[in-house]
Design an enzyme around this catalytic site. Structure first.
Site, PDB file in Angstrom:
ATOM      1  N   GLU A  83     -26.053 -13.936  66.077  1.00  0.00           N
ATOM      2  CA  GLU A  83     -24.940 -14.756  66.564  1.00  0.00           C
ATOM      3  C   GLU A  83     -24.169 -14.097  67.710  1.00  0.00           C
ATOM      4  O   GLU A  83     -23.499 -14.789  68.481  1.00  0.00           O
ATOM      5  CB  GLU A  83     -23.934 -15.000  65.426  1.00  0.00           C
ATOM      6  N   HIS A 142      -7.881  -1.450  64.402  1.00  0.00           N
ATOM      7  CA  HIS A 142      -8.537  -0.143  64.229  1.00  0.00           C
ATOM      8  C   HIS A 142      -9.677  -0.253  63.200  1.00  0.00           C
ATOM      9  O   HIS A 142      -9.579   0.339  62.125  1.00  0.00           O
ATOM     10  CB  HIS A 142      -7.518   0.892  63.725  1.00  0.00           C
ATOM     11  N   HIS A 186      -5.103  -6.309  68.772  1.00  0.00           N
ATOM     12  CA  HIS A 186      -5.579  -4.927  68.754  1.00  0.00           C
ATOM     13  C   HIS A 186      -5.685  -4.450  67.313  1.00  0.00           C
ATOM     14  O   HIS A 186      -4.740  -4.593  66.544  1.00  0.00           O
ATOM     15  CB  HIS A 186      -4.600  -4.038  69.531  1.00  0.00           C
ATOM     16  N   HIS A 204     -10.479   4.992  68.954  1.00  0.00           N
ATOM     17  CA  HIS A 204      -9.178   4.392  68.660  1.00  0.00           C
ATOM     18  C   HIS A 204      -9.304   2.984  68.058  1.00  0.00           C
ATOM     19  O   HIS A 204      -8.798   2.752  66.961  1.00  0.00           O
ATOM     20  CB  HIS A 204      -8.327   4.362  69.944  1.00  0.00           C
ATOM     21  N   GLU A 258       2.248  -0.907  72.251  1.00  0.00           N
ATOM     22  CA  GLU A 258       1.205  -1.313  73.202  1.00  0.00           C
ATOM     23  C   GLU A 258       1.629  -2.535  74.020  1.00  0.00           C
ATOM     24  O   GLU A 258       0.775  -3.270  74.526  1.00  0.00           O
ATOM     25  CB  GLU A 258      -0.117  -1.602  72.471  1.00  0.00           C
TER      26      GLU A 258
HETATM   27  O1  2HA Z   1       0.156   2.084  65.941  1.00  0.00           O
HETATM   28  O2  2HA Z   1      -2.273   0.722  67.120  1.00  0.00           O
HETATM   29  O3  2HA Z   1      -2.334   1.769  69.504  1.00  0.00           O
HETATM   30  C1  2HA Z   1       0.002   1.006  66.770  1.00  0.00           C
HETATM   31  C2  2HA Z   1      -1.242   1.192  67.523  1.00  0.00           C
HETATM   32  C3  2HA Z   1      -1.197   1.927  68.783  1.00  0.00           C
HETATM   33 ZN    ZN Z   2      -4.012   1.353  68.135  1.00  0.00          ZN
END
Ligand code: 2HA
Ligand code: ZN
Length: 275
Positions: free
Chosen positions: A170, A142, A140, A211, A116
């Protein structure tokens, strides 16, 4: 100074491990990047090597020319970062056009920066410009509950912002600008990077349908804290939905206006619609 002793590296590793412990990083899921301060680069300069080629970033980030970043490696597992930062992380330099990067440290056993990297660098570019250089961390992950919500709520900034604000008092104080959303797109490329960085012009957090989520912050605490608040709020909302499909009572638009007044934050009216 030894890179492994640098405070920014230790803080990065701790944050990555905290995210892993939260359950946000299955396998090689998620990625983290930090725009290294000039004085920090100077401290570690003797330890940076110059044995690698320039490689294309996959997009253009001219406002990041000459910057150095600490980033997670593609295919590397967050759970391993704390055990061996030098094998799982990289320090990269961006060239003078903002089109190529060079690995200057790390990924000792081979590899490339996070898949990414276009989204990370385009987000950094937007945030550097709009915060006068204050924001340095792009994260980032998940998280289960945030991803789950993208199957049951419309993928609209207004709806996600309002529902997350409503789920924990909050939240509007922590992210008064709201959160952005991006419809499902192929990850890892320039298109999703463009769509995400456009939303980052308005928001510090952008949810990717089915995602995960991107957060931006001035430092590791603020970026992690923002992620943590959004995830907790999403957890609460899912638990509410699991009990009954409607809310018996909630925080009202007028409650939000009262909160905004006392906490001295501006809450855009577009999020305070009548349901
Ligand atoms: O695997 O999170 O978006 C890495 C990630 C891709
Ligand atoms: Zn990801």
């Amino acid at each position: 100074m030894k890179i492994l002793d640098a405070k920014f590296l230790k803080d990065f590793v701790r944050m990555a491990d905290d995210g892993y412990q939260e359950g946000w990083h299955e396998r090689n899921g998620g990625n983290l990047s930090y725009r290294i301060k000039e004085e920090e680069v100077q401290q570690i300069l003797p330890e940076l090597h110059d044995q690698n080629e320039w490689r294309p970033i996959g997009t253009s980030v001219p406002d990041l020319a000459g910057e150095f970043f600490l980033v997670t490696g593609s295919g590397k597992y967050f759970r391993n970062i704390i055990l061996d930062p030098e094998a799982n992380l990289a320090i990269i330099e961006v060239d003078d056009k903002g089109e190529n990067y060079k690995i200057r440290w790390g990924l000792r056993d081979g590899g490339v920066p996070t898949s990414e990297i276009p989204a990370h660098l385009m987000n950094h570019e937007v945030k550097k410009r709009l915060t006068g250089g204050k924001h340095r961390v792009i994260y980032h992950s998940h998280p289960i509950s945030v991803i789950a919500l993208t199957f049951v709520l419309p993928i609209k900034d207004e709806v996600f912002t309002r529902e997350l604000w409503e789920s924990m008092t909050e939240c509007p104080v922590v992210f008064p600008d709201g959160v952005g959303t991006v419809e499902w797109m192929v990850p890892g490329g320039r298109d999703i990077a463009v769509a995400t960085s456009k939303k980052m012009e308005q928001y510090d957090a952008v949810i990717w349908a089915h995602h995960g989520i991107f957060c931006s912050g001035e430092d590791f605490d603020l970026a992690f804290g923002l992620m943590h608040c959004i995830v907790k709020s999403a957890d609460i909302l899912l638990k509410v939905y699991a009990v009954r499909p409607d809310k018996l009572q909630t925080i009202t638009p007028q409650n939000f206006r009262d909160l905004a007044r006392d906490f001295k934050v501006t809450l855009p009216e577009k999020f305070l619609y009548e349901k």
